[in-house]
Design a protein around this motif. Structure first.
Motif, PDB file in Angstrom:
ATOM      1  N   GLN A 175       0.827  -1.210   0.000  1.00 38.26           N
ATOM      2  CA  GLN A 175       0.000   0.000   0.000  1.00 38.26           C
ATOM      3  C   GLN A 175       0.857   1.254   0.000  1.00 38.26           C
ATOM      4  OE1 GLN A 175      -3.047   0.216   3.053  1.00 38.26           O
ATOM      5  NE2 GLN A 175      -2.991  -2.011   3.146  1.00 38.26           N
TER       6      GLN A 175
ATOM      7  N   ARG B 147      -6.013   6.230   0.292  1.00 35.70           N
ATOM      8  CA  ARG B 147      -6.031   4.762   0.272  1.00 35.70           C
ATOM      9  C   ARG B 147      -5.691   4.170   1.631  1.00 35.70           C
ATOM     10  NH1 ARG B 147      -3.043   5.074  -5.079  1.00 35.70           N
ATOM     11  NH2 ARG B 147      -4.706   4.996  -6.603  1.00 35.70           N
TER      12      ARG B 147
ATOM     13  N   GLN C  47      -8.070   1.643   3.586  1.00 38.49           N
ATOM     14  CA  GLN C  47      -7.637   0.320   4.027  1.00 38.49           C
ATOM     15  C   GLN C  47      -7.843   0.159   5.527  1.00 38.49           C
ATOM     16  OE1 GLN C  47      -6.617  -2.173   1.867  1.00 38.49           O
ATOM     17  NE2 GLN C  47      -7.000  -3.387   3.675  1.00 38.49           N
TER      18      GLN C  47
ATOM     19  N   ASN D 245     -10.133  -2.617   7.137  1.00 45.79           N
ATOM     20  CA  ASN D 245      -9.582  -3.582   8.094  1.00 45.79           C
ATOM     21  C   ASN D 245     -10.389  -3.611   9.385  1.00 45.79           C
ATOM     22  OD1 ASN D 245      -7.550  -4.262   6.311  1.00 45.79           O
ATOM     23  ND2 ASN D 245      -6.014  -2.974   7.288  1.00 45.79           N
TER      24      ASN D 245
END
Length: 174
Positions: free
Chosen positions: A117, A125, A129, A133
């Motif tokens: 990433q 982003r 993420q 998560n």
């Protein structure tokens, strides 16, 4: 991140901390802290990833996390803990949350995912993420029907959709 990222392992169970350090030590520089105060003393701009135990006797992982963020360190933080995740993780500024026991494969996969990433910049982003998560962690631990009854989970879903849509719009506009 550098070619060989530096990982700070923060775990009050020495054997476990040393095990994590051994697992990741072949591919990363590793610094170990066996308590929260030592973690705060050792964290620096050179740290790329923090593996952080949540419950420690001196300073909790939540407090260590807060101090890391207040100090402005932009490291990835993975909470590695025996504490089952509750809706309170929605508010934590973490990149991932894993419940012990943890396998070597799980730990290395999560770290590698973060490294991948990081290569794509941070135009939202990372936050996407992190939200994803957290949602996955909660859904692994709790029935989705129970989660959808909570405001925190609905807010998480909404934030995830909003950020995802804005990133897609940004790609379409670019």
């Amino acid at each position: 991140m550098s070619a060989q990222p530096t990982i700070l392992v923060v775990e009050d169970e020495r054997d476990l901390a040393d095990l994590y350090a051994m697992w990741v030590g072949e591919d990363y520089e590793v610094i170990t802290a066996y308590d929260g105060q030592t973690a705060l003393d050792r964290v620096s701009e050179d740290i790329d990833v923090v593996l952080l135990d949540r419950h420690m006797p001196d300073i909790t992982g939540d407090r260590v996390l807060e101090e890391i963020r207040v100090a402005g360190y932009d490291c990835w933080v993975i909470m590695v803990t025996a504490v089952d995740p509750g809706l309170d993780i929605v508010e934590l500024d973490i990149d991932d949350y894993i419940t012990k026991p943890v396998t070597r494969a799980q730990l290395t996969r999560i770290i590698e995912n973060l490294r991948v990433q990081s290569r794509y910049g941070d135009d939202g982003r990372r936050e996407l993420q992190s939200l994803s998560n957290k949602m996955e962690t909660l859904e692994d631990e709790h029935a989705v029907e129970d989660l959808t009854d909570t405001e925190a989970y609905r807010d998480l879903e909404s934030d995830l959709k909003e950020l995802s849509d804005s990133l897609v719009d940004g790609i379409d506009d670019g």
